[in-house]
Design an enzyme around this catalytic site. Structure first.
Site, PDB file in Angstrom:
ATOM      1  N   ALA A   1       0.859  -1.179   0.000  1.00 54.50           N
ATOM      2  CA  ALA A   1       0.000   0.000   0.000  1.00 54.50           C
ATOM      3  C   ALA A   1       0.898   1.233   0.000  1.00 54.50           C
ATOM      4  CB  ALA A   1      -0.898  -0.012   1.228  1.00 54.50           C
TER       5      ALA A   1
ATOM      6  N   GLY B   1       0.591  -5.077   1.019  1.00 56.81           N
ATOM      7  CA  GLY B   1      -0.615  -5.181   0.192  1.00 56.81           C
ATOM      8  C   GLY B   1      -0.340  -5.851  -1.154  1.00 56.81           C
TER       9      GLY B   1
ATOM     10  N   GLU C   1       4.665  -5.167   7.230  1.00 57.40           N
ATOM     11  CA  GLU C   1       3.888  -4.141   7.958  1.00 57.40           C
ATOM     12  C   GLU C   1       4.384  -3.921   9.379  1.00 57.40           C
ATOM     13  OE1 GLU C   1       2.555  -6.494   6.026  1.00 57.40           O
ATOM     14  OE2 GLU C   1       0.919  -5.638   4.834  1.00 57.40           O
TER      15      GLU C   1
ATOM     16  N   GLU D   1      -0.545  -9.457  -0.454  1.00 55.17           N
ATOM     17  CA  GLU D   1      -1.957  -9.775  -0.212  1.00 55.17           C
ATOM     18  C   GLU D   1      -2.750  -9.798  -1.513  1.00 55.17           C
ATOM     19  OE1 GLU D   1      -2.201  -6.604   2.750  1.00 55.17           O
ATOM     20  OE2 GLU D   1      -2.777  -8.111   4.226  1.00 55.17           O
TER      21      GLU D   1
HETATM   22  N1  CO8 Z   1       4.529   3.242  -0.765  1.00 54.53           N
HETATM   23  C1  CO8 Z   1       4.894   4.398  -1.346  1.00 54.53           C
HETATM   24  N2  CO8 Z   1       6.016   4.535  -2.076  1.00 54.53           N
HETATM   25  C2  CO8 Z   1       6.807   3.457  -2.225  1.00 54.53           C
HETATM   26  C3  CO8 Z   1       6.494   2.226  -1.642  1.00 54.53           C
HETATM   27  C4  CO8 Z   1       5.286   2.137  -0.891  1.00 54.53           C
HETATM   28  N3  CO8 Z   1       4.865   0.979  -0.341  1.00 54.53           N
HETATM   29  N4  CO8 Z   1       7.464   1.323  -1.951  1.00 54.53           N
HETATM   30  C5  CO8 Z   1       8.360   2.000  -2.693  1.00 54.53           C
HETATM   31  N5  CO8 Z   1       7.977   3.283  -2.866  1.00 54.53           N
HETATM   32  C6  CO8 Z   1       8.665   4.358  -3.595  1.00 54.53           C
HETATM   33  C7  CO8 Z   1       9.859   4.871  -2.820  1.00 54.53           C
HETATM   34  O1  CO8 Z   1       9.437   5.815  -1.868  1.00 54.53           O
HETATM   35  C8  CO8 Z   1      10.705   5.462  -3.912  1.00 54.53           C
HETATM   36  O2  CO8 Z   1      10.153   6.714  -4.273  1.00 54.53           O
HETATM   37  P1  CO8 Z   1      11.103   8.029  -4.279  1.00 54.53           P
HETATM   38  O3  CO8 Z   1      12.082   7.772  -5.379  1.00 54.53           O
HETATM   39  O4  CO8 Z   1      10.143   9.142  -4.575  1.00 54.53           O
HETATM   40  O5  CO8 Z   1      11.742   8.096  -2.943  1.00 54.53           O
HETATM   41  C9  CO8 Z   1      10.441   4.524  -5.092  1.00 54.53           C
HETATM   42  O6  CO8 Z   1       9.220   3.827  -4.789  1.00 54.53           O
HETATM   43  C10 CO8 Z   1      11.538   3.488  -5.256  1.00 54.53           C
HETATM   44  O7  CO8 Z   1      11.704   2.818  -4.015  1.00 54.53           O
HETATM   45  P2  CO8 Z   1      13.161   2.624  -3.296  1.00 54.53           P
HETATM   46  O8  CO8 Z   1      14.045   3.757  -3.642  1.00 54.53           O
HETATM   47  O9  CO8 Z   1      12.904   2.347  -1.861  1.00 54.53           O
HETATM   48  O10 CO8 Z   1      13.643   1.316  -4.070  1.00 54.53           O
HETATM   49  P3  CO8 Z   1      14.657   0.197  -3.530  1.00 54.53           P
HETATM   50  O11 CO8 Z   1      14.929  -0.667  -4.700  1.00 54.53           O
HETATM   51  O12 CO8 Z   1      15.783   0.829  -2.795  1.00 54.53           O
HETATM   52  O13 CO8 Z   1      13.810  -0.628  -2.414  1.00 54.53           O
HETATM   53  C11 CO8 Z   1      11.868  -1.797  -1.543  1.00 54.53           C
HETATM   54  C12 CO8 Z   1      12.699  -1.388  -2.785  1.00 54.53           C
HETATM   55  C13 CO8 Z   1      12.688  -2.744  -0.662  1.00 54.53           C
HETATM   56  C14 CO8 Z   1      10.621  -2.488  -2.060  1.00 54.53           C
HETATM   57  C15 CO8 Z   1      11.505  -0.531  -0.741  1.00 54.53           C
HETATM   58  O14 CO8 Z   1      10.951   0.433  -1.631  1.00 54.53           O
HETATM   59  C16 CO8 Z   1      10.506  -0.767   0.360  1.00 54.53           C
HETATM   60  O15 CO8 Z   1      10.850  -1.296   1.404  1.00 54.53           O
HETATM   61  N6  CO8 Z   1       9.218  -0.368   0.149  1.00 54.53           N
HETATM   62  C17 CO8 Z   1       8.187  -0.447   1.157  1.00 54.53           C
HETATM   63  C18 CO8 Z   1       7.689  -1.868   1.316  1.00 54.53           C
HETATM   64  C19 CO8 Z   1       6.638  -1.930   2.394  1.00 54.53           C
HETATM   65  O16 CO8 Z   1       6.860  -1.669   3.551  1.00 54.53           O
HETATM   66  N7  CO8 Z   1       5.409  -2.325   1.996  1.00 54.53           N
HETATM   67  C20 CO8 Z   1       4.298  -2.487   2.916  1.00 54.53           C
HETATM   68  C21 CO8 Z   1       3.466  -1.262   2.923  1.00 54.53           C
HETATM   69  S1  CO8 Z   1       2.195  -1.343   4.185  1.00 54.53           S
HETATM   70  C22 CO8 Z   1       0.944  -2.218   3.449  1.00 54.53           C
HETATM   71  O17 CO8 Z   1       1.035  -2.679   2.360  1.00 54.53           O
HETATM   72  C23 CO8 Z   1      -0.296  -2.371   4.285  1.00 54.53           C
HETATM   73  C24 CO8 Z   1      -1.299  -3.305   3.615  1.00 54.53           C
HETATM   74  C25 CO8 Z   1      -2.639  -2.637   3.497  1.00 54.53           C
HETATM   75  C26 CO8 Z   1      -3.603  -3.421   2.649  1.00 54.53           C
HETATM   76  C27 CO8 Z   1      -3.415  -3.238   1.167  1.00 54.53           C
HETATM   77  C28 CO8 Z   1      -4.633  -3.681   0.402  1.00 54.53           C
HETATM   78  C29 CO8 Z   1      -4.342  -4.590  -0.783  1.00 54.53           C
END
Ligand code: CO8
Length: 261
Positions: A67, A111, A134, A114
């Site tokens: 998400a 998400g 999460e 999921e």
């Molecule tokens: N939300 C918003 N932006 C994101 C997300 C995210 N989940 N994941 C990546 N991005 C963005 C980054 O902010 C970045 O943007 P910017 O260049 O503007 O800073 C861009 O995507 C590229 O990401 P990274 O630079 O971080 O790329 P890396 O290759 O270094 O890392 C990762 C990749 C490991 C995937 C890293 O981006 C990461 O850890 N992302 C977050 C993963 C996460 O925690 N996901 C869980 C989110 S909570 C959730 O999903 C709750 C579930 C709710 C239900 C959903 C219903 C289906």
């Protein structure tokens, strides 16, 4: 022309609708607008008579990284509760009656994991990265992670993953039964999903619909109720034209020409 901002929609193989999550700059993070578009496209394919199956995929780098954290950062309890945050995201897909095959490459986190678990069949590449991170954000899975993942891999493994937030690979997903098949490359994974989707689209769509319902019943009920349900649907199919078509074709050593009736 594509009417959407966050997804690509196409019909390449006959009978197969393909949806590609396409928000590359955010690794396909699932925003409200992305989910609205996804649900809209899924419903269109579900209502379209010429579509038999749906393939859902992302990019080689990310199926979906979860998400959208930027969208959720300032969300309050009262707003989440009052708007029933993400309820509509996860209530559409279980009501889609046509089979959905997820082709998962790259990150499928939170998400994204999921969403992949909501599909009827999950294919992935060996390098896919699944996880429910999460806990590291101070929350828990919100769209079935604690339920569908646990049903798929058992309590102990699900606890370990959900409590530590550590990832698991596509290879592990296949070993643990989350994925039906694992492929060496992203391209092979998508092609494999399209191929299976085509194969299913060639079956009697009436029987496919009944089969999907019966298998899903097993996830929601006890064995006795599930078996009763299956037998009733099985009996009901003897009232269909396609049962006669299919069995006559077998006896006459011909290919069936399905009527979907
Ligand atoms: N939300 C918003 N932006 C994101 C997300 C995210 N989940 N994941 C990546 N991005 C963005 C980054 O902010 C970045 O943007 P910017 O260049 O503007 O800073 C861009 O995507 C590229 O990401 P990274 O630079 O971080 O790329 P890396 O290759 O270094 O890392 C990762 C990749 C490991 C995937 C890293 O981006 C990461 O850890 N992302 C977050 C993963 C996460 O925690 N996901 C869980 C989110 S909570 C959730 O999903 C709750 C579930 C709710 C239900 C959903 C219903 C289906």
């Amino acid at each position: 022309t594509n009417q959407y901002q966050n997804i690509l929609v196409e019909t390449r193989h006959p009978g197969v609708g393909k949806i590609t999550l396409n928000r590359p700059r955010a690794l396909n993070a699932l925003s409200s607008s992305l989910f609205q578009e996804l649900n809209h496209a899924l419903q269109n394919f579900d209502n379209d008579e010429s579509t038999g199956t749906i393939v859902l995929t992302g990019s080689e780098k990310a199926f979906a990284a979860g998400a959208d954290i930027k969208e959720m950062k300032d969300l309050t309890f009262s707003k989440a509760y009052n708007t029933n945050f993400i309820a509509s995201w996860s209530s559409t897909i279980p009501n889609i009656r046509k089979p959905i095959i997820a082709a998962v490459n790259g990150y499928a986190l939170g998400g994204g994991c999921e969403l992949a678990l909501m599909a009827d069949i999950l294919y992935c590449s060996s390098s896919a990265m699944f996880g429910q991170p999460e806990i590291k954000l101070g929350i828990i899975p919100g769209a079935g992670g604690s339920q569908r993942l646990t049903a798929a891999i058992g309590k102990s493994r699900a606890m370990e993953l959900i409590l530590t937030g550590k990832n698991f690979s596509g290879t592990e997903a296949a070993q643990w039964g989350v994925a039906a098949r694992v492929f060496d490359t992203a391209e092979e994974c998508v092609q494999g999903a399209l191929k299976t989707a085509s194969k299913i689209a060639e079956m009697s769509q009436l029987a496919v619909r009944a089969a999907k319902e019966a298998v899903n019943k097993s996830q929601e009920t006890g064995l006795r109720e599930g078996l009763d349900y299956e037998r009733k649907v099985f009996h009901g199919l003897f009232g269909s034209k396609d049962q006669k078509v299919g069995m006559s074709a077998f006896v006459e050593k011909k290919n069936p020409e399905w009527s979907n009736e």
